[in-house]
Design a protein around this motif. Structure first.
Motif, PDB file in Angstrom:
ATOM      1  N   ALA A 106     -10.616 -11.097   7.330  1.00 48.13           N
ATOM      2  CA  ALA A 106      -9.595 -10.777   6.319  1.00 48.13           C
ATOM      3  C   ALA A 106     -10.154  -9.912   5.197  1.00 48.13           C
ATOM      4  O   ALA A 106      -9.517  -8.936   4.789  1.00 48.13           O
ATOM      5  CB  ALA A 106      -9.010 -12.070   5.752  1.00 48.13           C
ATOM      6  N   ILE A 107     -11.325 -10.251   4.680  1.00 53.40           N
ATOM      7  CA  ILE A 107     -11.897  -9.471   3.574  1.00 53.40           C
ATOM      8  C   ILE A 107     -12.317  -8.087   4.062  1.00 53.40           C
ATOM      9  O   ILE A 107     -12.077  -7.086   3.381  1.00 53.40           O
ATOM     10  CB  ILE A 107     -13.062 -10.228   2.894  1.00 53.40           C
ATOM     11  N   VAL A 108     -12.897  -8.003   5.250  1.00 53.74           N
ATOM     12  CA  VAL A 108     -13.292  -6.698   5.789  1.00 53.74           C
ATOM     13  C   VAL A 108     -12.058  -5.835   6.029  1.00 53.74           C
ATOM     14  O   VAL A 108     -12.071  -4.626   5.773  1.00 53.74           O
ATOM     15  CB  VAL A 108     -14.159  -6.850   7.061  1.00 53.74           C
ATOM     16  N   SER A 109     -10.970  -6.436   6.476  1.00 56.31           N
ATOM     17  CA  SER A 109      -9.720  -5.671   6.633  1.00 56.31           C
ATOM     18  C   SER A 109      -9.277  -5.090   5.292  1.00 56.31           C
ATOM     19  O   SER A 109      -8.784  -3.963   5.225  1.00 56.31           O
ATOM     20  CB  SER A 109      -8.616  -6.540   7.237  1.00 56.31           C
ATOM     21  N   GLY A 110      -9.473  -5.832   4.209  1.00 51.76           N
ATOM     22  CA  GLY A 110      -9.163  -5.315   2.873  1.00 51.76           C
ATOM     23  C   GLY A 110     -10.059  -4.149   2.493  1.00 51.76           C
ATOM     24  O   GLY A 110      -9.596  -3.155   1.919  1.00 51.76           O
ATOM     25  N   LEU A 111     -11.344  -4.260   2.833  1.00 49.10           N
ATOM     26  CA  LEU A 111     -12.272  -3.150   2.588  1.00 49.10           C
ATOM     27  C   LEU A 111     -11.834  -1.925   3.377  1.00 49.10           C
ATOM     28  O   LEU A 111     -11.862  -0.805   2.861  1.00 49.10           O
ATOM     29  CB  LEU A 111     -13.698  -3.546   2.977  1.00 49.10           C
ATOM     30  N   ILE A 112     -11.398  -2.143   4.620  1.00 51.31           N
ATOM     31  CA  ILE A 112     -10.905  -1.043   5.456  1.00 51.31           C
ATOM     32  C   ILE A 112      -9.710  -0.376   4.776  1.00 51.31           C
ATOM     33  O   ILE A 112      -9.627   0.854   4.730  1.00 51.31           O
ATOM     34  CB  ILE A 112     -10.525  -1.554   6.859  1.00 51.31           C
ATOM     35  N   GLN A 164      -1.797  -5.618   4.993  1.00 45.70           N
ATOM     36  CA  GLN A 164      -0.848  -4.509   5.002  1.00 45.70           C
ATOM     37  C   GLN A 164      -1.280  -3.351   5.904  1.00 45.70           C
ATOM     38  O   GLN A 164      -0.567  -2.351   6.014  1.00 45.70           O
ATOM     39  CB  GLN A 164      -0.640  -3.989   3.576  1.00 45.70           C
ATOM     40  N   LEU A 165      -2.436  -3.482   6.557  1.00 40.11           N
ATOM     41  CA  LEU A 165      -2.869  -2.420   7.468  1.00 40.11           C
ATOM     42  C   LEU A 165      -1.840  -2.247   8.580  1.00 40.11           C
ATOM     43  O   LEU A 165      -1.213  -3.212   9.015  1.00 40.11           O
ATOM     44  CB  LEU A 165      -4.230  -2.762   8.094  1.00 40.11           C
ATOM     45  N   ALA A 166      -1.692  -1.009   9.036  1.00 41.27           N
ATOM     46  CA  ALA A 166      -0.776  -0.734  10.142  1.00 41.27           C
ATOM     47  C   ALA A 166      -1.223  -1.508  11.383  1.00 41.27           C
ATOM     48  O   ALA A 166      -2.422  -1.746  11.564  1.00 41.27           O
ATOM     49  CB  ALA A 166      -0.766   0.769  10.434  1.00 41.27           C
ATOM     50  N   PRO A 167      -0.272  -1.890  12.216  1.00 41.41           N
ATOM     51  CA  PRO A 167      -0.657  -2.574  13.461  1.00 41.41           C
ATOM     52  C   PRO A 167      -1.647  -1.703  14.246  1.00 41.41           C
ATOM     53  O   PRO A 167      -1.503  -0.480  14.298  1.00 41.41           O
ATOM     54  CB  PRO A 167       0.669  -2.716  14.222  1.00 41.41           C
ATOM     55  N   PHE A 168      -2.642  -2.345  14.809  1.00 40.34           N
ATOM     56  CA  PHE A 168      -3.707  -1.638  15.527  1.00 40.34           C
ATOM     57  C   PHE A 168      -3.546  -1.902  17.017  1.00 40.34           C
ATOM     58  O   PHE A 168      -3.450  -3.050  17.439  1.00 40.34           O
ATOM     59  CB  PHE A 168      -5.069  -2.139  15.028  1.00 40.34           C
ATOM     60  N   ASN A 201      -7.010  18.101   8.868  1.00 37.02           N
ATOM     61  CA  ASN A 201      -6.435  16.828   8.431  1.00 37.02           C
ATOM     62  C   ASN A 201      -6.834  15.732   9.409  1.00 37.02           C
ATOM     63  O   ASN A 201      -6.352  15.697  10.532  1.00 37.02           O
ATOM     64  CB  ASN A 201      -4.911  16.917   8.339  1.00 37.02           C
ATOM     65  N   MET A 202      -7.726  14.879   8.953  1.00 38.01           N
ATOM     66  CA  MET A 202      -8.186  13.772   9.792  1.00 38.01           C
ATOM     67  C   MET A 202      -7.479  12.491   9.393  1.00 38.01           C
ATOM     68  O   MET A 202      -7.302  12.209   8.211  1.00 38.01           O
ATOM     69  CB  MET A 202      -9.692  13.593   9.662  1.00 38.01           C
ATOM     70  N   HIS A 203      -7.105  11.732  10.409  1.00 36.58           N
ATOM     71  CA  HIS A 203      -6.443  10.444  10.188  1.00 36.58           C
ATOM     72  C   HIS A 203      -7.300   9.367  10.842  1.00 36.58           C
ATOM     73  O   HIS A 203      -7.894   9.600  11.896  1.00 36.58           O
ATOM     74  CB  HIS A 203      -5.042  10.457  10.816  1.00 36.58           C
ATOM     75  N   PHE A 204      -7.378   8.225  10.195  1.00 37.21           N
ATOM     76  CA  PHE A 204      -8.147   7.113  10.743  1.00 37.21           C
ATOM     77  C   PHE A 204      -7.282   5.872  10.783  1.00 37.21           C
ATOM     78  O   PHE A 204      -6.480   5.624   9.877  1.00 37.21           O
ATOM     79  CB  PHE A 204      -9.381   6.819   9.880  1.00 37.21           C
ATOM     80  N   GLU A 205      -7.461   5.098  11.840  1.00 37.11           N
ATOM     81  CA  GLU A 205      -6.900   3.761  11.914  1.00 37.11           C
ATOM     82  C   GLU A 205      -8.074   2.830  12.134  1.00 37.11           C
ATOM     83  O   GLU A 205      -9.035   3.178  12.827  1.00 37.11           O
ATOM     84  CB  GLU A 205      -5.918   3.654  13.077  1.00 37.11           C
ATOM     85  N   ALA A 206      -7.992   1.654  11.532  1.00 33.16           N
ATOM     86  CA  ALA A 206      -9.088   0.700  11.679  1.00 33.16           C
ATOM     87  C   ALA A 206      -8.557  -0.714  11.491  1.00 33.16           C
ATOM     88  O   ALA A 206      -7.504  -0.919  10.889  1.00 33.16           O
ATOM     89  CB  ALA A 206     -10.188   0.994  10.660  1.00 33.16           C
ATOM     90  N   MET A 251       0.841  -1.175   0.000  1.00 28.05           N
ATOM     91  CA  MET A 251       0.000   0.000   0.000  1.00 28.05           C
ATOM     92  C   MET A 251       0.889   1.241   0.000  1.00 28.05           C
ATOM     93  O   MET A 251       1.936   1.253   0.615  1.00 28.05           O
ATOM     94  CB  MET A 251      -0.892  -0.015   1.245  1.00 28.05           C
ATOM     95  N   ASN A 252       0.436   2.275  -0.657  1.00 29.89           N
ATOM     96  CA  ASN A 252       1.208   3.513  -0.723  1.00 29.89           C
ATOM     97  C   ASN A 252       1.323   4.138   0.655  1.00 29.89           C
ATOM     98  O   ASN A 252       0.351   4.205   1.389  1.00 29.89           O
ATOM     99  CB  ASN A 252       0.516   4.528  -1.644  1.00 29.89           C
ATOM    100  N   THR A 253       2.520   4.610   0.994  1.00 35.09           N
ATOM    101  CA  THR A 253       2.673   5.320   2.252  1.00 35.09           C
ATOM    102  C   THR A 253       2.300   6.783   2.069  1.00 35.09           C
ATOM    103  O   THR A 253       1.945   7.444   3.023  1.00 35.09           O
ATOM    104  CB  THR A 253       4.111   5.206   2.783  1.00 35.09           C
ATOM    105  N   LEU A 254       2.371   7.276   0.857  1.00 36.73           N
ATOM    106  CA  LEU A 254       1.952   8.644   0.585  1.00 36.73           C
ATOM    107  C   LEU A 254       0.523   8.626   0.045  1.00 36.73           C
ATOM    108  O   LEU A 254       0.233   7.930  -0.921  1.00 36.73           O
ATOM    109  CB  LEU A 254       2.869   9.301  -0.456  1.00 36.73           C
ATOM    110  N   ALA A 255      -0.329   9.376   0.690  1.00 33.34           N
ATOM    111  CA  ALA A 255      -1.717   9.425   0.239  1.00 33.34           C
ATOM    112  C   ALA A 255      -1.783  10.181  -1.085  1.00 33.34           C
ATOM    113  O   ALA A 255      -1.076  11.160  -1.280  1.00 33.34           O
ATOM    114  CB  ALA A 255      -2.573  10.131   1.287  1.00 33.34           C
TER     115      ALA A 255
END
Length: 142
Positions: free
Chosen positions: A81-87, A39-43, A71-76, A1-5
Motif C-alpha cells: 500500500a505505501i509503495v503504491s502511494g510512492l508510485i 487511486q492508481l489506475a487499474p493495472f 511523450n512517455m506514459h508509465f503505469e505501475a 489524483m489529478n487527471t490532468l498532469a
C-alpha cells in the motif's frame, strides 16, 4: 489524483510539496500515501511479468512504459500500500512527459517533503530502483 498532469515535472513536485505541507505528522502523511496508492489506475494482470518487474524493491513492483520520446506514459503497481502511494507520486512527476524532461528531472520532492528520512532502507532502495528504471526507459527512448 489529478487527471490532468501539471504543466511540468517541476510544477508537479511543487504541488506534491504543498500537499504534504498540510499534514502535521507522518502518520497522516503515510495515510495520504496509502490513499494515493488506492487511486492508481487499474493495472493489467498480464503486465505483471518479469520483463516489467522492478528489481531492488522488497515488495513486488511492476513498471510499464509506453509512448515515445515526445511523450512517455508509465503505469505501475505494487503489492504494498505505501509503495503504491510512492508510485502515485512518481507517476505524477514523471508520467506523460517528454523523455528529455524525465531524464533531466531529479526527484527533489522526496527530500523536500521529508520522505527520505521516513522510509525504511529497503523502501528507499526500492524507490531508487524504480526511478532508475523509469529514467532508463526514458533514456532509451531518446
Amino acid at each position: 489524483m489529478n487527471t490532468l498532469a501539471p504543466a511540468s515535472a517541476a510544477q508537479a513536485q511543487h504541488d506534491i510539496v504543498d500537499e504534504f505541507a498540510f499534514f502535521g505528522d507522518w502518520t497522516e502523511r503515510y495515510q495520504y500515501l496509502i490513499d494515493l496508492g488506492k487511486q492508481l489506475a487499474p493495472f493489467p494482470d498480464d503486465c505483471k511479468t518479469e520483463d516489467y518487474r522492478v528489481h531492488g524493491c522488497q515488495s513486488m513492483v511492476w513498471l510499464v512504459p509506453s509512448g515515445d520520446a515526445a511523450n512517455m506514459h508509465f503505469e505501475a503497481i505494487s503489492d504494498s500500500a505505501i509503495v503504491s502511494g510512492l508510485i502515485a507520486l512518481v507517476l505524477r512527476v514523471y508520467s506523460d512527459r517528454p523523455a528529455a524532461e524525465i531524464v533531466a528531472t531529479e526527484p527533489a520532492f522526496i527530500q523536500d517533503i521529508g520522505l527520505a528520512k521516513h522510509l525504511s532502507p529497503t523502501r528507499s532502495n526500492g524507490l531508487a530502483a524504480m526511478l532508475a528504471k523509469l529514467k532508463a526507459y526514458a533514456a532509451a527512448a531518446l
